[in-house]
Design a protein around this motif. Sequence first.
Motif, PDB file in Angstrom:
ATOM      1  N   ASP A 147       1.071  -2.940  -4.894  1.00 51.17           N
ATOM      2  CA  ASP A 147       1.898  -1.915  -5.528  1.00 51.17           C
ATOM      3  C   ASP A 147       1.170  -0.586  -5.417  1.00 51.17           C
ATOM      4  O   ASP A 147      -0.018  -0.551  -5.064  1.00 51.17           O
ATOM      5  CB  ASP A 147       2.168  -2.244  -7.005  1.00 51.17           C
TER       6      ASP A 147
ATOM      7  N   LYS B  44       0.558  -5.806   2.082  1.00 51.77           N
ATOM      8  CA  LYS B  44      -0.031  -4.675   1.369  1.00 51.77           C
ATOM      9  C   LYS B  44       0.963  -3.514   1.314  1.00 51.77           C
ATOM     10  O   LYS B  44       1.868  -3.438   2.147  1.00 51.77           O
ATOM     11  CB  LYS B  44      -1.344  -4.254   2.025  1.00 51.77           C
TER      12      LYS B  44
ATOM     13  N   HIS C 283       7.368  -5.912  -4.212  1.00 49.94           N
ATOM     14  CA  HIS C 283       6.223  -6.817  -4.105  1.00 49.94           C
ATOM     15  C   HIS C 283       5.846  -7.444  -5.435  1.00 49.94           C
ATOM     16  O   HIS C 283       5.701  -8.671  -5.544  1.00 49.94           O
ATOM     17  CB  HIS C 283       5.018  -6.074  -3.512  1.00 49.94           C
TER      18      HIS C 283
ATOM     19  N   THR D 178       7.732  -2.306  -0.439  1.00 45.01           N
ATOM     20  CA  THR D 178       6.686  -2.311  -1.483  1.00 45.01           C
ATOM     21  C   THR D 178       7.224  -2.377  -2.911  1.00 45.01           C
ATOM     22  O   THR D 178       6.653  -3.110  -3.741  1.00 45.01           O
ATOM     23  CB  THR D 178       5.778  -1.083  -1.310  1.00 45.01           C
TER      24      THR D 178
ATOM     25  N   ASP E 220      -0.381   3.928   2.361  1.00 45.36           N
ATOM     26  CA  ASP E 220       0.353   3.296   3.450  1.00 45.36           C
ATOM     27  C   ASP E 220      -0.571   2.979   4.624  1.00 45.36           C
ATOM     28  O   ASP E 220      -0.561   1.866   5.156  1.00 45.36           O
ATOM     29  CB  ASP E 220       1.477   4.225   3.918  1.00 45.36           C
TER      30      ASP E 220
END
Length: 342
Positions: A100, A97, A79, A76, A174
């Motif tokens: 951020d 996904k 990203h 992440t 998450d």
Amino acid sequence: MSKKLKIGVIGLGRIGQIHLSNLLHHIPGAEVVIASDLSPESHAFAKNLGVQTVTTDAYDVINHPDVEAVIICSPTPFHVPYTVAAANQKKHVFCEKPLDVTLDAIYAAQKAVSDNGVKLMLGFNRRFDANFSNVRNIVSDDKIGEPQILRITSRDPGPPPIEYLKTSGGIFLDMSIHDFDMARYIVGSEVTEVFVKGDALINPEIKEFGDIDTAVIVLTFENGAIGVIDNSRKAVYGYDQRLEIFGSKGMAKAENNTADNLVHFDSNGGHISLPLHFFLERYETAYRVCLKSFVNCVLNDTPSPVDAHDGLMATAIGIAAMKSLQEGRPVKLEEVMSHTLV
């Protein structure tokens, strides 16, 4: 021969390998030019599938002259940097996904995509599950009337490793983030308020770094509907994914997927198969449809089905959920978004 979208893949972990395999085997409109990952095992995986060029540097993918679109499956924190860099190179972006865990970073990505006239799609694959998308169609066709109550059950068969959880962003950014996106998608309205009750009932150790594994989340929508989401990191009977929407004219629901629809009765009662045990099984087709939708939207120059705004709102709900848990009160979304430059 119809045009193919030339693609580079960044990140060949579990989800990156799924996307790469789908691009090569199930999406005729895609051509993978290059892939990147730090792991030698991942390099071997990509080359065995027929990818000609594999590198350790993500920017080799972003700067490759033939690449028209980038699939970002990195951790992440990378990203947004990769999204911005790709957009500045006029490459379209599909990103896993969450985009951020902070809203300012998402706004930066949104601006880069807009300024460069490229498309950004987020990997909220559950929208592309046939059952859930059919429920959405029932709602949008006014077959249940005005939505009033949404219920989402989302429980994993087992928690991830502690080391993963320490850097995951927490349960709301998450795990629950999929449910936040699904809630907006099904109801067709923005969330205005979030209230959470939760605890670490499965593994108390995760409370040491501020996370939980069990939660009930109440959402209030602009259109007046109320949503309830229950999350657990451990359902011993499998991957529990159910949804129900109730409205002024009726209701619609999607039950769990199972390996078969056999029902067996004997003197001890009835028996059915357990839910599919892992998200890769449950959403195998949805992953393909999701990625194919991205390829088609670029090739046909149509709007992204899941854009930066969708990523922004899902993250904002997640941030509000954590604030609600910590402070023990309902949190308006405007509280977590008001300090952020739009």
